[in-house]
Motif scaffolding. Structure first.
Motif, short mmCIF file in Angstrom:
data_model
loop_
_atom_site.label_atom_id
_atom_site.label_comp_id
_atom_site.label_asym_id
_atom_site.label_seq_id
_atom_site.Cartn_x
_atom_site.Cartn_y
_atom_site.Cartn_z
N ALA A 1 0.83 -1.20 0.00
CA ALA A 1 0.00 0.00 0.00
C ALA A 1 0.87 1.26 0.00
O ALA A 1 0.57 2.25 -0.68
CB ALA A 1 -0.93 -0.01 1.21
N LEU A 2 1.95 1.21 0.77
CA LEU A 2 2.84 2.38 0.84
C LEU A 2 3.53 2.63 -0.50
O LEU A 2 3.59 3.78 -0.97
CB LEU A 2 3.88 2.18 1.94
CG LEU A 2 4.89 3.31 2.11
CD1 LEU A 2 4.19 4.62 2.45
CD2 LEU A 2 5.93 2.96 3.17
N ALA A 3 4.04 1.58 -1.13
CA ALA A 3 4.71 1.74 -2.42
C ALA A 3 3.76 2.31 -3.45
O ALA A 3 4.12 3.18 -4.25
CB ALA A 3 5.27 0.40 -2.89
N ASP A 4 2.51 1.85 -3.44
CA ASP A 4 1.52 2.31 -4.41
C ASP A 4 1.23 3.80 -4.24
O ASP A 4 1.23 4.56 -5.22
CB ASP A 4 0.24 1.49 -4.26
CG ASP A 4 -0.83 1.92 -5.26
OD1 ASP A 4 -0.63 1.69 -6.47
OD2 ASP A 4 -1.84 2.49 -4.82
N ILE A 5 0.99 4.24 -3.01
CA ILE A 5 0.64 5.64 -2.80
C ILE A 5 1.83 6.57 -3.04
O ILE A 5 1.67 7.68 -3.56
CB ILE A 5 0.06 5.87 -1.38
CG1 ILE A 5 -0.54 7.27 -1.25
CG2 ILE A 5 1.10 5.64 -0.31
CD1 ILE A 5 -1.72 7.53 -2.15
N MET A 6 3.05 6.12 -2.70
CA MET A 6 4.22 6.98 -2.89
C MET A 6 4.50 7.24 -4.37
O MET A 6 5.02 8.29 -4.73
CB MET A 6 5.45 6.35 -2.23
CG MET A 6 5.43 6.34 -0.70
SD MET A 6 5.44 8.00 0.03
CE MET A 6 7.11 8.54 -0.34
N VAL A 7 4.15 6.28 -5.21
CA VAL A 7 4.42 6.41 -6.64
C VAL A 7 3.23 7.02 -7.39
O VAL A 7 3.42 7.73 -8.38
CB VAL A 7 4.79 5.03 -7.24
CG1 VAL A 7 4.89 5.11 -8.76
CG2 VAL A 7 6.09 4.54 -6.64
N ASN A 8 2.03 6.79 -6.91
CA ASN A 8 0.84 7.19 -7.66
C ASN A 8 0.06 8.34 -7.03
O ASN A 8 -1.03 8.67 -7.50
CB ASN A 8 -0.08 5.98 -7.85
CG ASN A 8 0.59 4.90 -8.70
OD1 ASN A 8 1.07 5.16 -9.79
ND2 ASN A 8 0.63 3.68 -8.16
N THR A 9 0.59 8.93 -5.98
CA THR A 9 -0.10 10.05 -5.36
C THR A 9 -0.23 11.24 -6.31
O THR A 9 0.63 11.46 -7.18
CB THR A 9 0.64 10.52 -4.09
OG1 THR A 9 -0.01 11.67 -3.56
CG2 THR A 9 2.08 10.89 -4.40
N GLU A 10 -1.27 12.01 -6.13
CA GLU A 10 -1.47 13.21 -6.95
C GLU A 10 -0.42 14.28 -6.66
O GLU A 10 -0.24 15.22 -7.44
CB GLU A 10 -2.87 13.79 -6.67
CG GLU A 10 -3.06 14.23 -5.21
CD GLU A 10 -4.45 14.75 -4.94
OE1 GLU A 10 -4.89 15.68 -5.65
OE2 GLU A 10 -5.10 14.22 -4.01
N TYR A 11 0.30 14.14 -5.55
CA TYR A 11 1.29 15.15 -5.17
C TYR A 11 2.67 14.90 -5.78
O TYR A 11 3.57 15.73 -5.61
CB TYR A 11 1.43 15.20 -3.65
CG TYR A 11 0.14 15.54 -2.95
CD1 TYR A 11 -0.45 16.81 -3.10
CD2 TYR A 11 -0.53 14.60 -2.18
CE1 TYR A 11 -1.64 17.12 -2.49
CE2 TYR A 11 -1.73 14.90 -1.56
CZ TYR A 11 -2.28 16.16 -1.72
OH TYR A 11 -3.48 16.47 -1.10
N LEU A 12 2.82 13.78 -6.47
CA LEU A 12 4.11 13.51 -7.11
C LEU A 12 4.29 14.41 -8.32
O LEU A 12 3.47 14.40 -9.25
CB LEU A 12 4.20 12.03 -7.54
CG LEU A 12 5.48 11.64 -8.29
CD1 LEU A 12 6.73 11.86 -7.43
CD2 LEU A 12 5.40 10.18 -8.75
N ARG A 13 5.35 15.18 -8.31
CA ARG A 13 5.65 16.09 -9.42
C ARG A 13 7.15 16.40 -9.40
O ARG A 13 7.86 16.00 -8.46
CB ARG A 13 4.84 17.38 -9.32
CG ARG A 13 5.08 18.18 -8.06
CD ARG A 13 3.98 19.18 -7.81
NE ARG A 13 2.71 18.50 -7.60
CZ ARG A 13 1.57 19.13 -7.31
NH1 ARG A 13 1.56 20.45 -7.19
NH2 ARG A 13 0.46 18.45 -7.13
#
Length: 290
Positions: free
Chosen positions: A237-249
């Motif tokens: 779950a952590l790997a998924d959110i860290m890579v696919n979060t809307e805040y990644l830029r």
């Protein structure tokens, strides 16, 4: 009369022969002189060229000696910074032509139980990072050794205060103690003071900001992180959110912690970011780092 005539003719012939011989000798002498002059000039030029070559060689030798002396004394040319931390949002922005599609990896609360293993993972993946240290995690000989290991692997060490308080809840003299005493302690262990500061809970005061500047550290918070939330205390779950979060830029400042689930998720997080085309920012390339 006839005999006298023959005598006069013989004398004239002898004189003519002598004049001719004199002209030939003069020409030979001139040629010899010219040869000697040319040889002399060539020798002089050769001497001058040799002297110039000796001077050039001497200058080159001096330059080489200067470079060798600089190497022996450990002198290095400071590279120009490639990135700077935006004080408004802690994102990391490129300077000049640095690659904008890059992110910064940071690990807080180190070195607790997973710090060395996380450093080893990042080292194997060739990913730079900042490990923000708490003083209560470097109290014992074993904890000191863990900090040395992380530093010796080439990772930047940051200050995360000695005991992780909310700086707004303590007086200024205690804020100073929390920050400066940890700098002293880290320097005692690894031989250098931290280059970065991150306040616990992301909470700074006017006093702490001024003190961080006085200590010569780069102040930063983060742009996103999730591993302290209950639903992300699992590697997948952590790997998924860290890579696919809307805040990644571009320029994202990724906050993670010295936790078991984060250590487990780290390879997948790095792989996911790379697949999206991101590079990883070297903390040494950030403006303000000496």
């Amino acid at each position: 009369m006839i005999q006298a005539k023959w005598i006069l003719m013989a004398a004239g012939l002898a004189l003519l022969t002598a004049c001719s011989s004199g002209e030939d000798n003069s020409a030979a002498t001139d040629a010899t002189n010219e040869t000697e002059e040319t040889t002399s000039e060539t020798k002089e030029e050769s001497v001058e060229d040799s002297a110039d070559a000796d001077v050039a060689e001497e200058e080159l030798t001096e330059e080489e000696e200067t470079e060798e002396n600089a190497d022996e004394e450990g002198e290095t040319v400071q590279a120009e910074p490639l990135y700077r931390v935006n004080p408004a949002n802690s994102s990391v922005e490129p300077i000049s032509d640095a690659n904008p599609q890059a992110v910064l990896i940071t690990i807080d609360d180190a070195p607790d139980k997973q710090g060395v293993a996380m450093a080893e993972t990042l080292k194997e993946l060739n990913v730079p990072a900042i490990f923000f240290v708490n003083g209560h995690f470097i109290d014992t000989d074993e904890e000191e050794e863990n900090l040395k290991k992380i530093h010796d692997m080439g990772f930047a060490i940051g200050n995360h205060t000695y005991s992780h308080p909310n700086l707004k809840t303590i007086p200024e003299d205690q804020q100073r103690e929390e920050i400066v005493s940890l700098n002293d302690r880290i320097e005692e262990i690894i031989g250098e003071r931290p280059e970065f500061f991150r306040a616990p809970h992301g909470v700074n005061t006017d006093f702490s900001r001024a003190l961080v500047e006085e200590e010569g550290m780069v102040l930063m918070n983060w742009t996103f992180g999730y591993d302290w939330e209950q639903q992300y205390m699992e590697a997948g779950a952590l790997a998924d959110i860290m890579v696919n979060t809307e805040y990644l830029r571009d320029g994202a400042n990724l906050l993670m912690h010295d936790r078991a689930w984060t250590a487990e998720a780290l390879p997948a997080i790095v792989q996911g970011l790379e697949e999206k085309g991101y590079e990883f920012i070297d903390p040494a390339a950030i403006e303000g780092v000496e």
